[in-house]
Design an enzyme around this catalytic site. Structure first.
Site, mmCIF file in Angstrom:
data_model
loop_
_atom_site.group_PDB
_atom_site.id
_atom_site.type_symbol
_atom_site.label_atom_id
_atom_site.label_comp_id
_atom_site.label_asym_id
_atom_site.label_seq_id
_atom_site.Cartn_x
_atom_site.Cartn_y
_atom_site.Cartn_z
ATOM 1 N N SER A 12 10.182 -12.291 -2.469
ATOM 2 C CA SER A 12 9.436 -11.215 -3.124
ATOM 3 C C SER A 12 10.423 -10.297 -3.836
ATOM 4 O O SER A 12 11.307 -9.703 -3.204
ATOM 5 C CB SER A 12 8.657 -10.405 -2.090
ATOM 6 O OG SER A 12 8.333 -9.145 -2.640
ATOM 7 N N HIS A 37 7.801 -14.647 -5.907
ATOM 8 C CA HIS A 37 6.613 -13.859 -5.554
ATOM 9 C C HIS A 37 6.723 -12.473 -6.190
ATOM 10 O O HIS A 37 7.710 -11.755 -5.980
ATOM 11 C CB HIS A 37 6.544 -13.757 -4.030
ATOM 12 C CG HIS A 37 5.330 -13.063 -3.492
ATOM 13 N ND1 HIS A 37 4.119 -13.690 -3.305
ATOM 14 C CD2 HIS A 37 5.146 -11.785 -3.079
ATOM 15 C CE1 HIS A 37 3.245 -12.846 -2.785
ATOM 16 N NE2 HIS A 37 3.837 -11.662 -2.654
ATOM 17 N N ASP A 39 5.020 -8.829 -6.756
ATOM 18 C CA ASP A 39 4.070 -7.904 -6.135
ATOM 19 C C ASP A 39 3.643 -6.810 -7.106
ATOM 20 O O ASP A 39 4.439 -5.964 -7.501
ATOM 21 C CB ASP A 39 4.711 -7.256 -4.901
ATOM 22 C CG ASP A 39 4.757 -8.215 -3.730
ATOM 23 O OD1 ASP A 39 3.715 -8.788 -3.389
ATOM 24 O OD2 ASP A 39 5.856 -8.394 -3.160
ATOM 25 N N MET A 41 1.311 -3.552 -7.664
ATOM 26 C CA MET A 41 0.640 -2.498 -6.884
ATOM 27 C C MET A 41 0.204 -1.362 -7.799
ATOM 28 O O MET A 41 0.928 -1.001 -8.729
ATOM 29 C CB MET A 41 1.594 -1.938 -5.831
ATOM 30 C CG MET A 41 2.159 -2.983 -4.891
ATOM 31 S SD MET A 41 3.148 -2.223 -3.608
ATOM 32 C CE MET A 41 3.798 -3.679 -2.785
ATOM 33 N N HIS A 70 0.964 -11.584 -6.915
ATOM 34 C CA HIS A 70 0.138 -11.003 -5.850
ATOM 35 C C HIS A 70 -0.386 -9.657 -6.341
ATOM 36 O O HIS A 70 0.369 -8.690 -6.448
ATOM 37 C CB HIS A 70 1.031 -10.834 -4.593
ATOM 38 C CG HIS A 70 0.327 -10.238 -3.420
ATOM 39 N ND1 HIS A 70 1.018 -9.820 -2.292
ATOM 40 C CD2 HIS A 70 -0.985 -9.980 -3.168
ATOM 41 C CE1 HIS A 70 0.158 -9.337 -1.403
ATOM 42 N NE2 HIS A 70 -1.059 -9.409 -1.916
ATOM 43 N N MET A 72 -2.189 -6.437 -5.814
ATOM 44 C CA MET A 72 -2.709 -5.449 -4.866
ATOM 45 C C MET A 72 -3.299 -4.314 -5.684
ATOM 46 O O MET A 72 -2.765 -3.192 -5.724
ATOM 47 C CB MET A 72 -1.569 -4.981 -3.950
ATOM 48 C CG MET A 72 -1.156 -6.053 -2.946
ATOM 49 S SD MET A 72 0.475 -5.790 -2.247
ATOM 50 C CE MET A 72 1.465 -6.612 -3.493
ATOM 51 N N MET A 141 -1.795 -11.565 5.151
ATOM 52 C CA MET A 141 -0.857 -10.442 5.158
ATOM 53 C C MET A 141 -0.452 -10.166 6.611
ATOM 54 O O MET A 141 -1.311 -9.904 7.457
ATOM 55 C CB MET A 141 -1.510 -9.182 4.567
ATOM 56 C CG MET A 141 -1.836 -9.244 3.089
ATOM 57 S SD MET A 141 -0.440 -9.624 2.004
ATOM 58 C CE MET A 141 0.733 -8.328 2.422
ATOM 59 N N ASP A 177 2.721 -13.326 4.195
ATOM 60 C CA ASP A 177 3.418 -12.289 3.430
ATOM 61 C C ASP A 177 3.606 -11.034 4.271
ATOM 62 O O ASP A 177 2.632 -10.365 4.624
ATOM 63 C CB ASP A 177 2.586 -11.966 2.176
ATOM 64 C CG ASP A 177 3.311 -11.041 1.207
ATOM 65 O OD1 ASP A 177 4.465 -10.669 1.476
ATOM 66 O OD2 ASP A 177 2.694 -10.698 0.170
#
Ligand code: DX5
Ligand code: ZN
Length: 232
Positions: A12, A37, A39, A41, A70, A72, A141, A177
């Protein structure tokens, strides 16, 4: 992407040098990462903000393999096309991100990406029973999403096990994750996970200038996971 259940390590970049993302992606791939990966957000679905589709687009030429995005963020549907156009191979959205999960998964596939669905630690797997034909990956998660470097939540192991049984022979990856390192990797691998996301445990001790610790860390996590599988 062909499907198989071999152990895949997905660093990540949340734990990478934010001023050098492109070089960091190249460094971890050069050191043996299977997927990268990414992330995303929004400061709304999770209490932290990272970056959006423009960053993903900028990173794409620096990732030779699978870009695992991913999301979020909530709401999410309006942004799916932007992340697909940015070059995501997999787009993982959260089951908790909205009421129309089936529509979201369909939109991801319609945009040409593999559809992942992430579950927060407090979310059960029951709703997935109706979505197994619509997902390519389920992300369990093992921390509350929002930050790297948190402690692995042990209670999620039973969820991974139950999910593995539910999936059976279907070509659906189980990704884990949060808090994955060489100590927790055997636990999740034994429970049935095949994609291991790891931020701090991969990037610790290394840098773009000296990426060899990334390789050491990746090999340690992979060996621990694969060892746990052969032991069962
Ligand atoms: C958490 C992110 C994770 C995180 C993992 O919200 O989704 O991908 O970066 O970081 P570590 O491996 O440090 O727990
Ligand atoms: Zn993540």
């Amino acid at each position: 992407m062909t499907f198989d259940r071999s152990i895949k390590i997905a660093p990540s970049i949340l734990a990478a040098d934010f001023a050098a993302f492109g070089a960091e992606c190249e460094a971890v791939e050069g050191q043996g990462a299977d997927w990268v990966h990414v992330d995303v957000m929004d400061g709304h679905f999770v209490p932290n903000i990272t970056f959006g589709p423009q960053m993903c687009r900028a990173l794409r030429p620096h990732i030779r393999g699978t870009m695992d995005v991913h999301l979020m963020i909530a709401p999410v549907d309006a942004y799916i096309d932007a992340f697909a156009t940015a070059g995501a191979d997999i787009i993982t959205t959260h089951l908790e991100a909205g009421p129309h999960v089936h529509r979201t998964l369909q939109a991801v596939r319609a945009a040409g990406c593999k559809a992942g669905l992430a579950l927060n630690p407090g979310t059960g797997i029951d709703a997935l029973g109706h979505l197994l034909d619509d997902v390519d990956l389920v992300c369990v998660m093992t921390v509350n999403p929002g930050f790297g470097g948190q402690r692995f939540i042990q209670s999620q192991l039973a969820k991974i096990q139950a999910l593995r049984a539910m999936i059976g022979d279907r070509p659906i990856h189980i990704e884990v994750d949060g808090g994955v390192d060489a100590v927790t990797a055997p636990l999740v691998a034994r429970a049935g996970a095949d994609v291991l996301v790891a931020g701090s445990a991969v990037f610790k001790g290394g840098s773009v200038a000296d990426p060899t610790p990334y390789g050491t860390n990746i090999r340690a996590i992979r060996a621990a996971a694969e060892g746990a599988r052969t032991a069962t």
